[in-house]
Scaffold this motif. Structure first.
Motif, PDB file in Angstrom:
ATOM      1  N   ALA A  98       0.734  -1.169   0.060  1.00 24.98           N
ATOM      2  CA  ALA A  98       0.103   0.100  -0.071  1.00 24.98           C
ATOM      3  C   ALA A  98       0.975   1.144   0.011  1.00 24.98           C
ATOM      4  CB  ALA A  98      -0.921   0.148   1.185  1.00 24.98           C
ATOM      5  N   GLY A  99       2.111   1.236  -0.565  1.00 24.19           N
ATOM      6  CA  GLY A  99       2.779   2.489  -0.849  1.00 24.19           C
ATOM      7  C   GLY A  99       3.957   2.370   0.150  1.00 24.19           C
ATOM      8  N   GLY A 100       4.121   1.502   1.204  1.00 26.53           N
ATOM      9  CA  GLY A 100       5.308   1.299   2.018  1.00 26.53           C
ATOM     10  C   GLY A 100       4.852   2.332   3.271  1.00 26.53           C
ATOM     11  N   ASP A 101       6.271   2.356   4.055  1.00 27.43           N
ATOM     12  CA  ASP A 101       6.136   2.855   5.386  1.00 27.43           C
ATOM     13  C   ASP A 101       5.927   4.384   5.485  1.00 27.43           C
ATOM     14  OD1 ASP A 101       7.090   0.308   6.735  1.00 27.43           O
ATOM     15  OD2 ASP A 101       9.127   0.758   5.522  1.00 27.43           O
ATOM     16  N   VAL A 102       5.157   4.896   6.366  1.00 29.68           N
ATOM     17  CA  VAL A 102       5.061   6.238   6.745  1.00 29.68           C
ATOM     18  C   VAL A 102       6.323   6.787   7.436  1.00 29.68           C
ATOM     19  CG1 VAL A 102       3.723   7.829   7.839  1.00 29.68           C
ATOM     20  CG2 VAL A 102       2.710   5.863   6.905  1.00 29.68           C
ATOM     21  N   LEU A 103       7.079   7.265   6.972  1.00 26.61           N
ATOM     22  CA  LEU A 103       8.347   7.847   7.488  1.00 26.61           C
ATOM     23  C   LEU A 103       8.373   9.043   8.487  1.00 26.61           C
ATOM     24  CD1 LEU A 103      10.907   7.591   4.492  1.00 26.61           C
ATOM     25  CD2 LEU A 103      10.204   5.703   6.322  1.00 26.61           C
ATOM     26  N   TRP A 104       9.079   8.810   9.522  1.00 27.16           N
ATOM     27  CA  TRP A 104       9.347   9.910  10.579  1.00 27.16           C
ATOM     28  C   TRP A 104      10.079  11.091   9.938  1.00 27.16           C
ATOM     29  CZ3 TRP A 104      13.954  10.612  13.641  1.00 27.16           C
ATOM     30  CH2 TRP A 104      13.920  11.740  14.592  1.00 27.16           C
TER      31      TRP A 104
END
Length: 206
Positions: free
Chosen positions: A193-199
């Motif tokens: 689903a588009g990968g990680d949500v990065l900090w």
């Protein structure tokens, strides 16, 4: 087999509860906190499975772990002794090795991380990150119980007293590895689903 014919018993109304060897202890006992947090970990994993739209393979891995967590709780509630009337459930080193193999297998297909990630993305990933944080708390509670009661079996007169005895350190090690796996599975849940949500350091203000 477990036979639950009536759910309420009133035996805990004075603030005590039974351990696995039928000894009574206060509900504030560190061992009880450890297996209560383990139970909460199991419940949060159940939420992730039921509403997270996770890949079938991940669901199967998590269902196996849910069964393991009941065994972890059974281990934590049974004080270590040199002998028993019946052999209690104990966490085994092989279970930890199995979690490590799962970590390696699922992590192999993911992009290398170059930043911390935010819990979120898909519902499955968000629920798995909640499970991860609860699992970390369960691990801390297990180590607290180990510090309080030690890692050695009760012996002599102490072994004859119910509720006495150490705590199996493999319970805490299992929970440690499980938290690592839940982090990885949270990434797997976001992978399609588009990968990680990065900090973003600084909260994304700049």
């Amino acid at each position: 087999m477990v036979n639950l014919t009536r759910i309420y018993t009133r035996t805990g109304d004075a603030g005590t509860t039974a351990l696995g060897d039928n000894g009574r202890t206060h509900k504030t006992d560190l061992r009880l906190a450890a297996y209560a947090d383990t139970d909460e970990t199991n419940s949060t994993i159940g939420v992730a499975i039921s509403c997270g739209n996770l890949p079938i393979e991940v669901q199967e891995t998590l269902t196996r772990i849910q069964n393991d967590l009941f065994d972890v709780g059974a281990d934590l509630c049974m004080p270590l002794k040199e002998s028993y009337e019946w052999e209690p459930l104990r966490v085994k080193a092989e279970w930890i090795a199995e979690l490590e193999a799962d970590c390696d297998r699922y992590n192999e297909g993911l992009e290398p991380l170059r930043s911390f990630i935010l819990p979120g993305g898909t519902p499955g990933s968000a629920h798995l990150h909640v499970a991860r944080t609860v699992c970390r708390r369960a691990e801390r509670a297990a180590w607290a119980a180990i510090e309080a009661y030690g890692e050695e079996p009760a012996s002599g007169e102490r072994a004859e007293t119910k509720g006495q005895g150490g705590v199996n350190p493999l319970t805490a090690k299992y929970l440690n590895r499980l938290s690592d796996l839940l982090f990885i599975l949270g990434r797997v849940a976001n992978d399609s689903a588009g990968g990680d949500v990065l900090w973003t350091p600084g909260g994304g203000r700049e």
